[in-house]
Design a protein around this motif. Structure first.
Motif: not given
Length: 398
Positions: A255-260, A288-292, A336-340
């Motif tokens: 779940t946290m791997i996008s943190a890399n 993924q992109i929602g964190w960007i 989530a990324g699509m919403k942003m």
């Protein structure tokens, strides 16, 4: 809104290939064939976590697996990395042979057929056995053999995997990570034969290599900029992953791997690399992109308010300027990324299918893409499904 019947063919910028058994045995000099990468069929093995690293050893049962042998390294091909189309409840970590998996995992002709099933026109494939940026070869003892293994992989990628695909399989090379001059030379060697992307590490310092702040990698960055080679960084290409404790379940890490990727992106934004090499392009795969939006906003805020801090003085522009100019990211399951999307950047986003991994969208990638962004304007749908990939990787499609 783009109707399903009119949905554009997908260009997937993050898929994977399970390397055929003969890549290195067919290409290495005879003296290296008994120590270089080769397949041995042996009983499925047991895996144990030792000091944060998975260690595999063949078992003694009747069920067989295809094992890569290379110097002292042993690795069995696992179902979870070659399970395209398998329901999640049936995916396992068990070792498999080539006969147990879809031929499209390792044979180009069959991959093209699976792409047709999956509404995919073209595909960029990351390595599997050498790991996501070829770091396996940097870890081995005989660096002359390692160099030959990198070159053999790239020759196979260009000549065999992609060579007969009519441009539908997009070449992605690897480089000798242990020597920046060799890496730059390999970029130029492959660019001369039409390769526009290289797999690289999100966080080279996590591999025990110099950081991007050190200046060591400048010849590599310069070679990539000069040749228009995109630096493609897959989650996990730093080898180490973020976890909360040694006994945390693997789903915490998953779940946290996008943190890399977030750490890597922020690293680049404050490194000065993107300022010094304004035509250099970065692509983050499977992150993924929602964190960007949060990290871009936070980077700009720190740049403006923390003028006392190390790092900000190297940038004449805010970090977001470099992000929108030079950084791209991929997604395949991110509502989530699509919403942003406006904040992420409609020109900075690319779609992927992650074939043949356990969370990939085969054979329903068209339906998945339609559900995520089919409601947007036709021009935006085209950009996300294929247009941005065509522009970034200079592909011969419309």
């Amino acid at each position: 809104m783009t109707l399903a019947a009119d949905f554009p063919k997908i260009i997937s910028v993050d898929d994977h290939v399970v390397e055929p058994a003969n890549i290195w045995t067919d290409r290495l000099p005879a003296k290296y064939r008994d120590v270089g990468p080769r397949i041995v069929i042996a009983p499925r093995g047991e895996m144990s976590l030792q000091g944060g690293t998975w260690v595999e050893r063949p078992g003694t049962g009747d069920e067989m697996a295809a094992w890569w042998h290379y110097e002292d390294h042993r690795y069995q091909i696992k179902h979870m990395i070659a399970c395209a189309g398998t329901p999640p409840e049936e995916v396992s970590m068990e070792g498999v042979t080539y006969d147990d998996i879809r031929p499209g995992c390792y044979q180009a002709v069959d991959r093209l057929a699976d792409m047709d099933i999956n509404h995919v026109e073209a595909s960029l494939c990351f390595p599997n056995y050498p790991r996501f940026c070829g770091q396996l070869f940097a870890e081995r003892k005989d660096k002359e053999l390692s160099k030959l293994c990198v070159e053999a992989y790239n020759d196979w990628m260009v000549e065999e995997w992609c060579g007969g695909s009519g441009g539908r399989l997009i070449p992605l090379c690897i480089v000798p990570l242990w020597d920046v001059e060799l890496a730059a030379a390999e970029i130029r060697r492959n660019a001369a034969r039409g390769v526009n992307a290289t797999a690289w590490s999100e966080l080279p310092a996590w591999l025990g290599l110099p950081s991007i702040h050190s200046g060591y990698w400048d010849p590599f960055f310069q070679a990539c900029e000069e040749t228009g080679t995109v630096i493609a960084m897959h989650i996990g290409s730093g080898t180490r992953t973020v976890s909360t404790s040694e006994d945390a379940p693997t789903l915490v890490t998953a779940t946290m791997i996008s943190a890399n990727s977030a750490a890597s992106m922020v690293d680049f934004l404050f490194s000065g690399v993107l300022h010094r090499y304004p035509d250099l392009k970065l692509m983050y795969a499977e992150s993924q992109i929602g964190w960007i939006p949060y990290f871009i906003e936070r980077a700009d805020e720190n740049y403006l308010t923390h003028q006392w801090a190390q790092g900000e003085e190297r940038l004449p522009e805010k970090p977001s300027f470099y992000y929108y100019r030079q950084i791209y990211s991929c997604f395949f399951n991110d509502s989530a990324g699509m919403k942003m999307l406006d904040e992420v950047g409609v020109d900075n986003v690319l779609f992927e299918t992650d074939y043949p991994h356990s969370d990939g969208t085969f054979p329903h990638s068209k339906q998945k893409a339609q559900s995520l962004f089919g409601h947007l304007e036709d021009e935006v749908v085209h950009k996300l499904a294929r247009g941005n990939a065509i522009k970034l990787l200079k592909l011969p499609f419309e």
